[in-house]
Design a protein around this motif. Structure first.
Motif, PDB file in Angstrom:
ATOM      1  N   ASP A  71       0.805  -1.219   0.000  1.00  0.00           N
ATOM      2  CA  ASP A  71       0.000   0.000   0.000  1.00  0.00           C
ATOM      3  C   ASP A  71       0.840   1.272   0.000  1.00  0.00           C
ATOM      4  O   ASP A  71       0.523   2.246  -0.698  1.00  0.00           O
ATOM      5  N   GLU A  72       1.915   1.280   0.773  1.00  0.00           N
ATOM      6  CA  GLU A  72       2.756   2.477   0.870  1.00  0.00           C
ATOM      7  C   GLU A  72       3.437   2.786  -0.470  1.00  0.00           C
ATOM      8  O   GLU A  72       3.440   3.934  -0.926  1.00  0.00           O
ATOM      9  N   LYS A 132       0.816   3.886  -3.061  1.00  0.00           N
ATOM     10  CA  LYS A 132       0.361   5.262  -2.824  1.00  0.00           C
ATOM     11  C   LYS A 132       1.363   6.259  -3.402  1.00  0.00           C
ATOM     12  O   LYS A 132       0.984   7.227  -4.068  1.00  0.00           O
ATOM     13  N   SER A 175       0.618   8.703  -6.773  1.00  0.00           N
ATOM     14  CA  SER A 175       0.739  10.152  -6.683  1.00  0.00           C
ATOM     15  C   SER A 175       1.803  10.682  -7.653  1.00  0.00           C
ATOM     16  O   SER A 175       1.566  11.647  -8.382  1.00  0.00           O
TER      17      SER A 175
END
Length: 164
Positions: A54-55, A58, A62
């Motif tokens: 997830d990190e 993300k 972006s």
């Protein structure tokens, strides 16, 4: 000073965007590998390992203004692996970080040497007879064409103003 880019090159935009390769390499070698099949036949020397984090997702979402569907995986290609002319199944573009190996990717018009690149996966390309093992970290985009993905990055991190 930002590098000036007159237009998005066809097929491949070589970029500078580093990830923690040491961390990714540790992850890559702990994941179970799957055999890769193309047109129903196993491709000798090609294995992959899907990955979710997830990190990392993300940050990549972006940074590259990702939209739509995408996946992340590690790709392992043995020395002497030959990937003949092909287009990637179901994807429109990809971002690839080379973790090992120096061989280029070939498109019909040119071959590209890169460490990190945004690629047009809808155009025929090949990887002929690798000299050494190649390990890649790959983000494949199913809904974003190369031109959009590459120009999103260029507008944000390079001196690029598209001509209307």
């Amino acid at each position: 000073m930002l590098p000036k880019l007159e237009k998005i090159p066809s097929n491949c935009l070589i970029i500078k965007y580093e990830l923690d390769r040491e961390y990714l390499e540790k992850v890559a070698y702990t994941l179970p590998r799957k055999k890769f099949y193309y047109k129903g036949k196993e491709v000798w020397g090609y294995h992959y390992a899907p990955w979710n984090n997830d990190e990392v997702e993300k940050e990549l979402k972006s940074t590259f203004n990702l939209r739509g569907r995408y996946n992340i995986k590690f790709i392992f290609l043995r020395p002497a692996t030959n990937l003949d002319w092909h287009v990637d199944k179901g994807t429109k573009s990809a971002i690839i970080w080379k973790m090992s190996g120096d061989d280029p990717i070939h498109y019909r018009d040119k071959k590209y040497y890169y460490d990190t690149a945004i690629l047009d996966t809808t155009k025929e390309h090949k990887v002929p007879g690798l000299a050494s093992e190649r390990v890649l970290f790959k983000l494949s985009c199913f809904d974003m064409p190369y031109e959009e993905l590459a120009s999103n990055f260029a507008k944000k991190y390079m001196y690029y103003e598209p001509k209307n």
